[in-house]
Scaffold this active site. Sequence first.
Site, PDB file in Angstrom:
ATOM      1  N   SER A   1      -1.559  -2.282   5.285  1.00  0.00           N
ATOM      2  CA  SER A   1      -1.158  -1.432   4.163  1.00  0.00           C
ATOM      3  C   SER A   1       0.318  -1.051   4.236  1.00  0.00           C
ATOM      4  O   SER A   1       0.709   0.061   3.893  1.00  0.00           O
ATOM      5  CB  SER A   1      -2.020  -0.159   4.103  1.00  0.00           C
TER       6      SER A   1
ATOM      7  N   LYS B   1      -9.082  -3.245  -0.399  1.00  0.00           N
ATOM      8  CA  LYS B   1      -8.021  -2.311  -0.041  1.00  0.00           C
ATOM      9  C   LYS B   1      -8.542  -0.872   0.005  1.00  0.00           C
ATOM     10  O   LYS B   1      -9.217  -0.415  -0.906  1.00  0.00           O
ATOM     11  CB  LYS B   1      -6.867  -2.403  -1.053  1.00  0.00           C
TER      12      LYS B   1
ATOM     13  N   SER C   1      -3.218   3.902  -1.749  1.00  0.00           N
ATOM     14  CA  SER C   1      -2.816   2.530  -1.419  1.00  0.00           C
ATOM     15  C   SER C   1      -3.642   1.450  -2.105  1.00  0.00           C
ATOM     16  O   SER C   1      -3.335   0.265  -1.967  1.00  0.00           O
ATOM     17  CB  SER C   1      -2.856   2.320   0.095  1.00  0.00           C
TER      18      SER C   1
ATOM     19  N   LYS D   1      -1.892  -1.225  -4.084  1.00  0.00           N
ATOM     20  CA  LYS D   1      -1.433  -2.514  -3.550  1.00  0.00           C
ATOM     21  C   LYS D   1      -2.295  -3.687  -4.010  1.00  0.00           C
ATOM     22  O   LYS D   1      -1.923  -4.844  -3.806  1.00  0.00           O
ATOM     23  CB  LYS D   1      -1.360  -2.450  -2.026  1.00  0.00           C
TER      24      LYS D   1
END
Length: 390
Positions: A124, A230, A64, A67
């Site tokens: 997320s 993140k 993730s 992102k």
Amino acid sequence: MKRFVSLIATIFLLTSLWGTSAFAAEEKKNADIVNNVKSAILIERDTGKVLYEKNGNEELPPASMTKIMTMLLIMEAIDQGKLSWNEKVRASEYAASMGGSQIFLEPGEEMTTKEMLRGIAIGSGNDASVAMAERIAGSEEAFVDMMNDKVKELGLKHTFFKNTTGLPVSGHFSTASDMAVMAKELLKYEDITKFTGLYEAYLRENTDKKFWLVNTNKLVRFYPGVDGLKTGFTAEAKYCLTATAQKNGMRVIAVVFGAPTSKERNAQVTKMLNYAFNQYQTHPMYKRNQVITKARISKGQEKSVQVVTSEPISLLTKKGEKTKDVKQKITINKNLQAPINKGDKIGSIKLIKDGKVFVESPLLASASVKEAGWWTLYKRAFGMFTKAGK
């Protein structure tokens, strides 16, 4: 006239910069700061200087952390006026069908850009990521093309994206070094940390479907100064994190790939952050969007445009080091001609010591300049003619 067309200013600053050999020596000395991860990197945000690196160019699944690029393109669209914070974005059936981490969007459900970004940055949300991709580019596939175009624009050689979410797929990879550069770019937009720095928030607050978001980046709560960016996890990627923290005016970015547990991931990032803040300091020079000079534009509705910085610009030294004899060189592109778009690169600024460039950063047009019509150009030319005839 010359100062509008090609302005090259050399200014002595009251600063002292020590050589890159000192950085290299420190990196070698501290080669074992991080262990038990596949790769890691630590950089100072403003200069991009690498303070520590371990297998920084090893291509690995980013999960993730993907992102970060998704959020970067969202922030760019907002900055360019192509998207507004309060615009309602509708979730398609495809977006709502995303598995993994999600904010449980229903087909046809609408949320504002601000709410969607909250869902991406804190929760997320894969569904929110796809919904925003479809709003900006028309489809996730087209948005992924934009992501890979941005990768090329940033000069990254070891990243390729196949989706907006980081869900496992063959051929979707990045590196600690590339991820740090993406994070550096994202942090140009200071509003992003208002989202990534939240430990918890709510969506659908005034409904019977109130949804609690809790940040998977626990350092936001437990390490002073951490405000992003993140986390990532898949069975293949293991535990990953791109973190950023700010202290005493210095912002750093730390990235780890492939930690065996979330606790180990946080411990390794903490060691890098401690090292950065204990050993280094920055000397801020410019803020983002600070006006530097003006550039002359030919055949435009306006004759000139203000030239601004594209990002915060600082000098980096060891703690306690003084600074002197650093030169500043500002160069504006020659023969600029309308149309010019807001944000177009029209020059550069360099900080130079002993003939070496320590910092180089783009300078941008602060506003758009449309092409002048024939009547405007005629009046302008006629005015010049009549002045010459006097």
